[in-house]
Motif scaffolding. Structure first.
Motif, PDB file in Angstrom:
ATOM      1  N   THR A 138       0.828  -1.262  -0.041  1.00  0.00           N
ATOM      2  CA  THR A 138       0.076   0.008  -0.122  1.00  0.00           C
ATOM      3  C   THR A 138       0.995   1.204  -0.037  1.00  0.00           C
ATOM      4  OG1 THR A 138      -1.509  -0.977   1.114  1.00  0.00           O
ATOM      5  CG2 THR A 138      -1.817   1.353   1.207  1.00  0.00           C
ATOM      6  N   SER A 175      -5.685   0.954 -10.924  1.00  0.00           N
ATOM      7  CA  SER A 175      -7.049   1.391 -10.249  1.00  0.00           C
ATOM      8  C   SER A 175      -7.278   2.794 -10.288  1.00  0.00           C
ATOM      9  CB  SER A 175      -7.027   0.776  -8.640  1.00  0.00           C
ATOM     10  OG  SER A 175      -8.075   1.182  -8.053  1.00  0.00           O
ATOM     11  N   GLN A 178      -8.372   4.477  -7.780  1.00  0.00           N
ATOM     12  CA  GLN A 178      -7.823   4.775  -6.393  1.00  0.00           C
ATOM     13  C   GLN A 178      -6.777   4.096  -5.912  1.00  0.00           C
ATOM     14  OE1 GLN A 178     -11.116   4.667  -3.538  1.00  0.00           O
ATOM     15  NE2 GLN A 178      -9.689   4.579  -1.808  1.00  0.00           N
ATOM     16  N   VAL A 179      -5.807   4.871  -5.742  1.00  0.00           N
ATOM     17  CA  VAL A 179      -4.511   4.404  -5.182  1.00  0.00           C
ATOM     18  C   VAL A 179      -4.021   4.992  -3.860  1.00  0.00           C
ATOM     19  CG1 VAL A 179      -3.637   3.795  -7.467  1.00  0.00           C
ATOM     20  CG2 VAL A 179      -3.282   6.054  -6.639  1.00  0.00           C
ATOM     21  N   SER A 180      -3.377   4.276  -3.041  1.00  0.00           N
ATOM     22  CA  SER A 180      -2.793   4.676  -1.550  1.00  0.00           C
ATOM     23  C   SER A 180      -1.853   5.805  -2.074  1.00  0.00           C
ATOM     24  CB  SER A 180      -1.995   3.787  -1.015  1.00  0.00           C
ATOM     25  OG  SER A 180      -2.983   2.848  -0.535  1.00  0.00           O
ATOM     26  N   LYS A 181      -2.010   7.065  -1.165  1.00  0.00           N
ATOM     27  CA  LYS A 181      -1.047   8.286  -1.235  1.00  0.00           C
ATOM     28  C   LYS A 181       0.300   8.148  -1.033  1.00  0.00           C
ATOM     29  CE  LYS A 181      -1.303  13.385  -0.618  1.00  0.00           C
ATOM     30  NZ  LYS A 181      -1.671  14.139   0.163  1.00  0.00           N
ATOM     31  N   CYS A 206      -0.250  13.176  -5.376  1.00  0.00           N
ATOM     32  CA  CYS A 206      -0.920  12.406  -6.189  1.00  0.00           C
ATOM     33  C   CYS A 206      -0.519  12.676  -7.621  1.00  0.00           C
ATOM     34  CB  CYS A 206      -2.604  12.818  -5.921  1.00  0.00           C
ATOM     35  SG  CYS A 206      -3.322  12.403  -4.573  1.00  0.00           S
ATOM     36  N   SER A 235      -7.554  12.439  -1.298  1.00  0.00           N
ATOM     37  CA  SER A 235      -8.795  12.061  -0.621  1.00  0.00           C
ATOM     38  C   SER A 235      -8.251  11.415   0.587  1.00  0.00           C
ATOM     39  CB  SER A 235      -9.926  11.321  -1.286  1.00  0.00           C
ATOM     40  OG  SER A 235     -10.976  11.119  -0.598  1.00  0.00           O
ATOM     41  N   SER A 246      -6.080   9.457   2.601  1.00  0.00           N
ATOM     42  CA  SER A 246      -4.529   8.926   2.449  1.00  0.00           C
ATOM     43  C   SER A 246      -4.823   8.010   1.311  1.00  0.00           C
ATOM     44  CB  SER A 246      -4.428   7.674   3.491  1.00  0.00           C
ATOM     45  OG  SER A 246      -5.440   6.714   3.487  1.00  0.00           O
ATOM     46  N   SER A 247      -5.785   8.657   0.209  1.00  0.00           N
ATOM     47  CA  SER A 247      -5.873   7.914  -1.008  1.00  0.00           C
ATOM     48  C   SER A 247      -5.788   8.949  -2.322  1.00  0.00           C
ATOM     49  CB  SER A 247      -7.102   7.215  -1.120  1.00  0.00           C
ATOM     50  OG  SER A 247      -7.170   6.063  -0.214  1.00  0.00           O
ATOM     51  N   CYS A 248      -5.611   8.632  -3.357  1.00  0.00           N
ATOM     52  CA  CYS A 248      -5.622   9.448  -4.574  1.00  0.00           C
ATOM     53  C   CYS A 248      -6.848   8.746  -5.528  1.00  0.00           C
ATOM     54  CB  CYS A 248      -4.373   9.449  -5.296  1.00  0.00           C
ATOM     55  SG  CYS A 248      -3.059  10.250  -4.222  1.00  0.00           S
ATOM     56  N   LYS A 249      -7.795   9.745  -5.902  1.00  0.00           N
ATOM     57  CA  LYS A 249      -8.971   9.094  -6.722  1.00  0.00           C
ATOM     58  C   LYS A 249      -9.052   9.905  -8.090  1.00  0.00           C
ATOM     59  CE  LYS A 249     -11.529   7.896  -2.569  1.00  0.00           C
ATOM     60  NZ  LYS A 249     -12.755   8.154  -1.885  1.00  0.00           N
TER      61      LYS A 249
END
Length: 100
Positions: free
Chosen positions: A14, A27, A29-32, A36, A43, A45-48
């Protein structure tokens, strides 16, 4: 103990290190991991993204993907996964990845 080892492998994947026990695929959505990639918004701890996919960059990006921050970014219908040996049926090798 096995659960802890599996969880550690998932956490390492991750945060953007080389895959350990789990396959990684592109994907929306990926883990930051730092900033990003282009076309994604932070968003938590993620990047969307609604129009792009990304995969953590390991060496050069696969065919059809462009480098952005610590990621390789493709269009929504692009697909890549980290290669572990031979690529599955329907995918072809591209560096350290298998692509559609």
């Amino acid at each position: 103990m096995k659960v802890i080892v599996s969880t550690i492998g998932a956490i390492a994947l991750t945060i953007g290190t080389a895959p350990m026990a789990f396959a990684q695929s592109s994907s929306a959505q990926v883990s930051k991991d730092g900033s990003c990639p282009k076309g994604f918004s932070a968003s938590g701890s993620s990047c969307k993204s609604s129009s792009k996919v990304a995969i953590v960059k390991i060496g050069s990006c696969p065919t059809g993907f462009r480098a952005s921050a610590n990621y390789c970014v493709g269009d929504k219908d692009d697909y890549a996964e980290v290669r572990s040996g031979s690529c599955p049926s329907g995918l072809k090798a591209s560096g350290k990845y298998c692509v559609k």
